[in-house]
Design a protein around this motif. Structure first.
Motif, mmCIF file in Angstrom:
data_model
loop_
_atom_site.group_PDB
_atom_site.id
_atom_site.type_symbol
_atom_site.label_atom_id
_atom_site.label_comp_id
_atom_site.label_asym_id
_atom_site.label_seq_id
_atom_site.Cartn_x
_atom_site.Cartn_y
_atom_site.Cartn_z
ATOM 1 N N LEU A 147 -28.126 33.203 2.914
ATOM 2 C CA LEU A 147 -28.048 34.557 2.336
ATOM 3 C C LEU A 147 -26.584 34.873 2.500
ATOM 4 O O LEU A 147 -25.993 35.380 1.801
ATOM 5 C CB LEU A 147 -29.007 35.757 2.604
ATOM 6 N N SER A 148 -26.198 34.854 3.802
ATOM 7 C CA SER A 148 -24.643 35.141 4.204
ATOM 8 C C SER A 148 -23.520 34.298 3.502
ATOM 9 O O SER A 148 -22.566 34.770 3.014
ATOM 10 C CB SER A 148 -24.624 35.052 5.728
ATOM 11 N N VAL A 149 -23.819 33.252 3.400
ATOM 12 C CA VAL A 149 -23.074 32.133 2.645
ATOM 13 C C VAL A 149 -23.075 32.369 1.215
ATOM 14 O O VAL A 149 -21.963 32.788 0.691
ATOM 15 C CB VAL A 149 -23.442 30.779 2.889
ATOM 16 N N LEU A 150 -24.215 32.831 0.504
ATOM 17 C CA LEU A 150 -24.156 33.082 -0.705
ATOM 18 C C LEU A 150 -23.430 34.239 -1.019
ATOM 19 O O LEU A 150 -22.583 34.401 -2.043
ATOM 20 C CB LEU A 150 -25.519 33.326 -1.488
ATOM 21 N N GLN A 151 -23.565 35.401 -0.259
ATOM 22 C CA GLN A 151 -22.883 36.600 -0.342
ATOM 23 C C GLN A 151 -21.330 36.550 -0.307
ATOM 24 O O GLN A 151 -20.706 37.053 -0.959
ATOM 25 C CB GLN A 151 -23.253 37.614 0.810
ATOM 26 N N VAL A 173 -21.454 45.965 -4.073
ATOM 27 C CA VAL A 173 -22.870 45.578 -4.174
ATOM 28 C C VAL A 173 -23.295 44.157 -3.788
ATOM 29 O O VAL A 173 -22.681 43.421 -4.232
ATOM 30 C CB VAL A 173 -23.527 45.962 -5.621
ATOM 31 N N PRO A 174 -23.987 44.178 -2.377
ATOM 32 C CA PRO A 174 -24.370 42.834 -2.054
ATOM 33 C C PRO A 174 -25.549 42.012 -2.739
ATOM 34 O O PRO A 174 -26.371 42.686 -3.472
ATOM 35 C CB PRO A 174 -24.752 43.005 -0.684
ATOM 36 N N ARG A 184 -29.109 41.997 -6.663
ATOM 37 C CA ARG A 184 -28.073 43.027 -6.134
ATOM 38 C C ARG A 184 -28.756 44.178 -5.456
ATOM 39 O O ARG A 184 -29.676 44.661 -6.027
ATOM 40 C CB ARG A 184 -27.262 43.146 -7.205
ATOM 41 N N GLY A 185 -28.319 44.399 -4.237
ATOM 42 C CA GLY A 185 -28.952 45.673 -3.558
ATOM 43 C C GLY A 185 -28.028 46.813 -3.791
ATOM 44 O O GLY A 185 -27.387 47.066 -4.548
ATOM 45 N N ALA A 186 -28.318 47.655 -2.785
ATOM 46 C CA ALA A 186 -27.684 49.062 -2.692
ATOM 47 C C ALA A 186 -26.086 48.639 -2.177
ATOM 48 O O ALA A 186 -25.942 47.958 -1.533
ATOM 49 C CB ALA A 186 -28.186 50.000 -1.589
ATOM 50 N N PRO A 187 -25.330 49.641 -2.962
ATOM 51 C CA PRO A 187 -23.873 49.616 -2.500
ATOM 52 C C PRO A 187 -23.650 49.427 -0.920
ATOM 53 O O PRO A 187 -24.285 50.408 -0.394
ATOM 54 C CB PRO A 187 -23.227 50.683 -3.293
#
Length: 250
Positions: A147-151, A173-174, A184-187
């Motif tokens: 997930l960190s790599v995708l972000q 937005v992550p 996409r999550g919370a800012p």
């Protein structure tokens, strides 16, 4: 200066430099790409771009689909990294065939072998990150690392909150994963580089401006319309991934 007003090789370098600096893709001399991003053109610009073997097939597909002679045309570059109407010029089925020819059907090309006619493949960086890279296949088992790599690898946009000498604070937005869906999550607030030792990928950001980011670098200033184009292209890729997740095929 907007993306469409920037020379193609310069715009390409702005987005390609961050992973190149980390050694993930491209040629061995990141400093040359950093100079290219600053507007220093050389006869080697095309050769450097072609060494990004993940991005170049998409640029070729976009140029061919739009009837544009040069894959380094700024319209092509903007469509791939950010998004634009040009994405609609590439037939999804032909794009998948092209990518299978370029990348093969190895186990490290994500969902490429599984794509069918219902999948709306786009010649966009988000498609490569979420659909072609293998990281989504690792989400359920390994969670935080893929997930960190995708972000970091996705091109994301945000609003500048503060500008320092070398870094900017940006509200963006992550991507989040709840075990079932990528959304996409919370800012959140993140700190990214825009200038190191007097060298930057683009002009200095301004408070309240919209910017794009790749890994830990600020890449460019964009318009609200470009931010919507970026979200739209990413939504298309997430739809493909989430369909496979819902079917338990990942």
């Amino acid at each position: 200066m907007t993306a469409v007003e920037t020379a193609g090789p310069v715009l390409f370098a702005r987005y390609a430099y961050p992973p190149n600096e980390l050694g993930y893709c491209g040629p061995d001399d990141p400093s040359a790409l950093l100079r290219q991003a600053g507007g220093v053109a050389t006869h080697q610009d095309r050769d450097r771009a072609q060494q990004f073997d993940g991005a170049w097939p998409y640029l070729e597909a976009l140029a061919r689909g739009a009837g544009i002679e040069d894959p380094l045309d700024p319209r092509v570059i903007e469509a791939y990294w950010v998004g634009s109407d040009l994405l609609g010029s590439v037939d999804p089925g032909k794009l998948v065939q092209h990518l299978r020819k370029e990348f093969g059907l190895r186990s490290d090309v994500g969902l490429l072998a599984d794509l069918g006619g219902q999948d709306h493949a786009l010649a966009h960086h988000s498609f490569h990150v979420f659909v072609v890279y293998p990281w989504v296949k690792l989400l359920r088992k390994h969670g935080a690392v893929p997930l960190s790599v995708l972000q970091s690898c996705r091109i994301r946009w945000g609003e500048v909150q503060e500008v320092g000498a070398q870094h900017a604070v940006v509200r963006s937005v992550p991507i989040t994963f709840d075990g079932e869906r990528l959304t996409r999550g919370a800012p959140m607030i993140e700190r990214v580089r825009w200038n190191v030792d007097g060298m930057s990928l683009a002009a200095a950001p301004v408070h309240g401006g919209l910017v794009t980011m790749h890994w830990d670098w600020l890449c460019d200033s964009i318009t609200a319309a470009q931010s919507r184009a970026l979200d739209g292209a990413e939504d298309s890729a997430l739809e493909i991934v989430n369909l496979r997740l819902s079917e338990r095929r990942l």
